[in-house]
Motif scaffolding. Structure first.
Motif, PDB file in Angstrom:
ATOM      1  N   ALA A  27       0.825  -1.201   0.000  1.00 24.32           N
ATOM      2  CA  ALA A  27       0.000   0.000   0.000  1.00 24.32           C
ATOM      3  C   ALA A  27       0.864   1.258   0.000  1.00 24.32           C
ATOM      4  O   ALA A  27       1.788   1.392   0.799  1.00 24.32           O
ATOM      5  CB  ALA A  27      -0.927   0.004   1.204  1.00 24.32           C
ATOM      6  N   GLY A  28       0.550   2.161  -0.900  1.00 20.83           N
ATOM      7  CA  GLY A  28       1.231   3.441  -0.938  1.00 20.83           C
ATOM      8  C   GLY A  28       2.529   3.460  -1.711  1.00 20.83           C
ATOM      9  O   GLY A  28       3.106   4.533  -1.918  1.00 20.83           O
ATOM     10  N   PHE A  53       1.355   1.341 -10.033  1.00 17.25           N
ATOM     11  CA  PHE A  53       2.256   0.541 -10.844  1.00 17.25           C
ATOM     12  C   PHE A  53       2.420   1.236 -12.198  1.00 17.25           C
ATOM     13  O   PHE A  53       1.471   1.316 -12.978  1.00 17.25           O
ATOM     14  CB  PHE A  53       1.714  -0.871 -11.031  1.00 17.25           C
ATOM     15  CG  PHE A  53       1.631  -1.677  -9.756  1.00 17.25           C
ATOM     16  CD1 PHE A  53       2.665  -2.529  -9.391  1.00 17.25           C
ATOM     17  CD2 PHE A  53       0.524  -1.572  -8.930  1.00 17.25           C
ATOM     18  CE1 PHE A  53       2.600  -3.267  -8.220  1.00 17.25           C
ATOM     19  CE2 PHE A  53       0.434  -2.309  -7.758  1.00 17.25           C
ATOM     20  CZ  PHE A  53       1.486  -3.156  -7.394  1.00 17.25           C
ATOM     21  N   LEU A  54       3.617   1.748 -12.451  1.00 12.55           N
ATOM     22  CA  LEU A  54       3.888   2.516 -13.663  1.00 12.55           C
ATOM     23  C   LEU A  54       4.697   1.665 -14.643  1.00 12.55           C
ATOM     24  O   LEU A  54       5.890   1.437 -14.457  1.00 12.55           O
ATOM     25  CB  LEU A  54       4.661   3.790 -13.328  1.00 12.55           C
ATOM     26  CG  LEU A  54       3.951   4.797 -12.423  1.00 12.55           C
ATOM     27  CD1 LEU A  54       4.929   5.837 -11.911  1.00 12.55           C
ATOM     28  CD2 LEU A  54       2.810   5.463 -13.179  1.00 12.55           C
ATOM     29  N   ALA A  62      -2.572 -11.135 -11.561  1.00 15.05           N
ATOM     30  CA  ALA A  62      -1.971 -10.215 -10.606  1.00 15.05           C
ATOM     31  C   ALA A  62      -2.480  -8.800 -10.833  1.00 15.05           C
ATOM     32  O   ALA A  62      -2.781  -8.066  -9.884  1.00 15.05           O
ATOM     33  CB  ALA A  62      -0.450 -10.264 -10.724  1.00 15.05           C
ATOM     34  N   ALA A  63      -2.575  -8.401 -12.103  1.00 16.50           N
ATOM     35  CA  ALA A  63      -3.083  -7.064 -12.414  1.00 16.50           C
ATOM     36  C   ALA A  63      -4.530  -6.907 -11.933  1.00 16.50           C
ATOM     37  O   ALA A  63      -4.909  -5.869 -11.378  1.00 16.50           O
ATOM     38  CB  ALA A  63      -2.983  -6.805 -13.912  1.00 16.50           C
ATOM     39  N   THR A  64      -5.335  -7.943 -12.141  1.00 18.13           N
ATOM     40  CA  THR A  64      -6.726  -7.892 -11.695  1.00 18.13           C
ATOM     41  C   THR A  64      -6.810  -7.745 -10.181  1.00 18.13           C
ATOM     42  O   THR A  64      -7.617  -6.966  -9.646  1.00 18.13           O
ATOM     43  CB  THR A  64      -7.468  -9.165 -12.140  1.00 18.13           C
ATOM     44  OG1 THR A  64      -7.453  -9.238 -13.560  1.00 18.13           O
ATOM     45  CG2 THR A  64      -8.903  -9.159 -11.645  1.00 18.13           C
ATOM     46  N   LYS A  65      -5.970  -8.489  -9.472  1.00 16.06           N
ATOM     47  CA  LYS A  65      -6.018  -8.464  -8.010  1.00 16.06           C
ATOM     48  C   LYS A  65      -5.596  -7.112  -7.447  1.00 16.06           C
ATOM     49  O   LYS A  65      -6.254  -6.550  -6.557  1.00 16.06           O
ATOM     50  CB  LYS A  65      -5.117  -9.581  -7.475  1.00 16.06           C
ATOM     51  CG  LYS A  65      -5.187  -9.756  -5.956  1.00 16.06           C
ATOM     52  CD  LYS A  65      -4.104  -8.952  -5.272  1.00 16.06           C
ATOM     53  CE  LYS A  65      -4.146  -9.154  -3.753  1.00 16.06           C
ATOM     54  NZ  LYS A  65      -3.156  -8.292  -3.078  1.00 16.06           N
ATOM     55  N   VAL A  66      -4.482  -6.540  -7.939  1.00 19.73           N
ATOM     56  CA  VAL A  66      -4.030  -5.270  -7.358  1.00 19.73           C
ATOM     57  C   VAL A  66      -4.997  -4.143  -7.696  1.00 19.73           C
ATOM     58  O   VAL A  66      -5.191  -3.218  -6.898  1.00 19.73           O
ATOM     59  CB  VAL A  66      -2.578  -4.922  -7.789  1.00 19.73           C
ATOM     60  CG1 VAL A  66      -1.602  -5.976  -7.288  1.00 19.73           C
ATOM     61  CG2 VAL A  66      -2.453  -4.724  -9.288  1.00 19.73           C
ATOM     62  N   LEU A  72      -3.620   1.727  -8.715  1.00 22.03           N
ATOM     63  CA  LEU A  72      -3.650   2.222 -10.096  1.00 22.03           C
ATOM     64  C   LEU A  72      -2.592   1.479 -10.892  1.00 22.03           C
ATOM     65  O   LEU A  72      -1.437   1.374 -10.456  1.00 22.03           O
ATOM     66  CB  LEU A  72      -3.377   3.722 -10.138  1.00 22.03           C
ATOM     67  CG  LEU A  72      -4.489   4.655  -9.673  1.00 22.03           C
ATOM     68  CD1 LEU A  72      -3.994   6.095  -9.688  1.00 22.03           C
ATOM     69  CD2 LEU A  72      -5.715   4.514 -10.556  1.00 22.03           C
ATOM     70  N   VAL A  73      -2.973   0.976 -12.059  1.00 22.92           N
ATOM     71  CA  VAL A  73      -2.054   0.215 -12.898  1.00 22.92           C
ATOM     72  C   VAL A  73      -1.977   0.877 -14.268  1.00 22.92           C
ATOM     73  O   VAL A  73      -2.983   0.956 -14.989  1.00 22.92           O
ATOM     74  CB  VAL A  73      -2.507  -1.255 -13.045  1.00 22.92           C
ATOM     75  CG1 VAL A  73      -1.546  -2.012 -13.964  1.00 22.92           C
ATOM     76  CG2 VAL A  73      -2.583  -1.932 -11.677  1.00 22.92           C
TER      77      VAL A  73
END
Length: 370
Positions: A27-28, A53-54, A62-66, A72-73
């Protein structure tokens, strides 16, 4: 507050693993241009609320979960000749990758310039956003690299040819400034800029190494007609003396017909020239030396004079103009600079000298007066 934000940035897998090893949450955090495809278990296991995530590659689950956590992805952008989210400055080897076997036109630097010319002509808003993201990332990387360093800018024209006395003098200046403990920053291009970066590169080497390097470079005196030959000569010098000193170059693809030089060990190359110029001068906290140049160098003189005049960045930084005839007769910037400074505190922070060999002493004198 700023230090805390910097401490929350992650630029590598090692930093990512260390962050998870010392905590229980992502987080953060701001994770910048890190390939996380092999860290799916960690991404699925740790909360990532308010993380950003830049340009980080990751598995779809993993993208779906975060995202579900509230992160923000910003995914990687395919088919670009550059990374708009990159976390570090460029190296010469990165921009000139393949130059030993292939012509310059096939290097990442040339391909980025070709993309810039094409997309700027198209006026595509997505491309302009990618350029802005890239330049902002480079500014962040420059701030991190130069934090706490005494930085001296060396400005000058791109037409100063290898093999000339002026080029050798600019190289000696860069070497001397570096040996005195300053970090040399230039516009990152050919000519006077390359010479100053070359001098910084030669700073830890025996004095004779610079003389030999100048002889090797003289066989390709200019980046015209062949950038390939010009660049290969520079990498021949780097290969002969692989452990040179550090300096920074800040060039721009706006003037992409001028290639970056290979002697700046760290390169912050921008798409937007205005952002590049302001950042270049603002970071020259220990002063700026202006060697003879044309329109670009004149612009830099007065870009630097403006915050000195208004004291908008605090106390004025030293400005040393080199070559009295050039700056009083050919391009009379000095009289105007004097007139601007006449009733301002910057008056004691400007100097005009005849030769390059006088520049460092003048800079030291102005700095001592601060």
């Amino acid at each position: 507050m700023a230090t805390q934000r910097h401490d929350r940035e992650i630029h590598s897998l090692d930093e990512f693993d260390a962050a998870l090893g010392s905590g229980t949450s992502l987080a953060g955090f701001r994770i910048q241009s890190v390939d996380l495809t092999d860290r799916t278990f960690a991404l699925l296991s740790f909360p990532a609320g308010d993380a950003v995530f830049l340009g980080c590659a990751m598995q779809p689950e993993a993208a779906t979960k975060v995202r579900a956590d509230g992160a923000l992805v910003f995914p990687p952008v395919p088919d670009l000749p550059f990374d708009p989210y990159r976390a570090r400055l460029y190296s010469p080897g990165e921009l000139f990758e393949g130059i030993a076997e292939h012509p310059y036109e096939e290097t990442p630097d040339a391909r980025a310039y070709a993309w810039f010319r094409r997309t700027r002509a198209d006026g595509d808003i997505f491309s302009s956003m990618l350029r802005a993201l890239h330049d902002d990332a480079l500014s962040d990387a420059l701030d991190e690299h130069l934090r706490g360093a005494p930085v001296v800018g060396v400005m000058g024209g791109h037409r100063m040819g290898r093999g000339t006395d002026a080029y050798a003098g600019a190289a000696r200046l860069g070497r001397s400034l570096t040996r005195s403990g300053l970090t040399v920053v230039t516009g990152g291009g050919p000519g006077a800029m390359e010479a100053a970066n070359l001098g910084a590169y030669a700073a830890p080497l025996p004095d004779a190494a610079l003389d030999e390097a100048l002889e090797l470079l003289a066989k390709a005196p200019s980046f015209t007609p062949s950038v390939t030959d010009w660049a290969r000569a520079a990498f021949e010098v780097r290969s002969r003396w692989p452990r040179g000193g550090d300096s920074v170059g800040i060039p721009t693809w706006f003037y992409g017909h001028e290639p970056p030089n290979a002697f700046a060990t760290h390169i912050g190359k921008y798409f937007a020239n205005a952002t590049r110029e302001d950042g270049l001068l603002a970071r020259s906290t220990a002063g700026v030396v202006f060697l003879p140049g044309a329109a670009g160098t004149v612009q830099e003189i007065f870009d630097n004079a403006t915050p000195n005049y208004y004291a908008s960045r605090g106390a004025p930084t030293p400005m040393v103009l080199v070559n009295r005839v050039h700056w009083t007769t050919h391009l009379p910037a000095w009289p105007l600079l004097q007139a601007l400074a006449s009733d301002r505190s910057m008056r004691a922070r400007i100097a005009l000298v005849d030769t390059i060999d006088e520049a460092q002493e003048a800079l030291a004198r102005l700095r001592d007066g601060l």
